[in-house]
Design an enzyme around this catalytic site. Sequence first.
Site, PDB file in Angstrom:
ATOM      1  N   HIS A  94      -5.205 -34.527 102.389  1.00 55.87           N
ATOM      2  CA  HIS A  94      -4.906 -34.063 101.030  1.00 55.87           C
ATOM      3  C   HIS A  94      -5.408 -32.653 100.719  1.00 55.87           C
ATOM      4  O   HIS A  94      -5.058 -32.096  99.682  1.00 55.87           O
ATOM      5  CB  HIS A  94      -5.478 -35.044 100.000  1.00 55.87           C
ATOM      6  CG  HIS A  94      -6.947 -34.914  99.815  1.00 55.87           C
ATOM      7  ND1 HIS A  94      -7.847 -35.417 100.714  1.00 55.87           N
ATOM      8  CD2 HIS A  94      -7.661 -34.312  98.840  1.00 55.87           C
ATOM      9  CE1 HIS A  94      -9.073 -35.143 100.301  1.00 55.87           C
ATOM     10  NE2 HIS A  94      -8.989 -34.471  99.170  1.00 55.87           N
ATOM     11  N   HIS A 109      -5.587 -27.808  97.661  1.00 56.09           N
ATOM     12  CA  HIS A 109      -5.900 -29.209  97.361  1.00 56.09           C
ATOM     13  C   HIS A 109      -4.645 -29.874  96.781  1.00 56.09           C
ATOM     14  O   HIS A 109      -4.283 -29.629  95.643  1.00 56.09           O
ATOM     15  CB  HIS A 109      -7.058 -29.288  96.367  1.00 56.09           C
ATOM     16  CG  HIS A 109      -7.628 -30.652  96.226  1.00 56.09           C
ATOM     17  ND1 HIS A 109      -7.015 -31.646  95.490  1.00 56.09           N
ATOM     18  CD2 HIS A 109      -8.750 -31.189  96.752  1.00 56.09           C
ATOM     19  CE1 HIS A 109      -7.754 -32.741  95.561  1.00 56.09           C
ATOM     20  NE2 HIS A 109      -8.812 -32.495  96.314  1.00 56.09           N
TER      21      HIS A 109
END
Length: 187
Positions: A94, A109
């Site tokens: 992620h 992110h």
Amino acid sequence: SFAIQMMLPVPYLYGGPTEKKLAETPVESVPELKEIKQEILASPLSGAVVALADVPDEVFASGAMGNGIAIDPSEGLVCAPTNAEVTLVFPTGHAIGLRTENGAELLIHIGMDTVSLEGKGFETFVQVGDQVSAGQKLVAFDMDVVKSAGLPVVTPIIVTNSADFTDILVTQDSQVTIGDYLLTAVK
């Protein structure tokens, strides 16, 4: 008349010779010029541009992680924004960290709280230590998996060493595609 001019000094009509004037003029010191260095980054995603302050996570929105910008992606693909070294790849896929050739340290992110998905819907194509080129595929993610978990897909792109730069300038465009201008870190 030629001989007289050769023997007698001729008066100056407008002051003395220019060499004397230059020698008498004080020399002003020129301040040392500072070389401006900058890091120009392309967009690693396609989608709508979101101001960092509008990101639905206080840590990112407050700028605690550094300055930058966010993108609400229209597709689940993250590419390298510039030539860089991969410094971080979360096991869940992620988030990814990069160090650019000019020293900017970036964090991309994907989504908010997406670590809770434990890697479901994420596929990484790089490892820590890899050298990547601008436009190279880094991560693919399934936006439907993220959204069905009730999580936002808004993706901050942060210069984590913002304190090393005098300014972080961001695009004024409302939409970007992969490779469009996104931000400039100015030293």
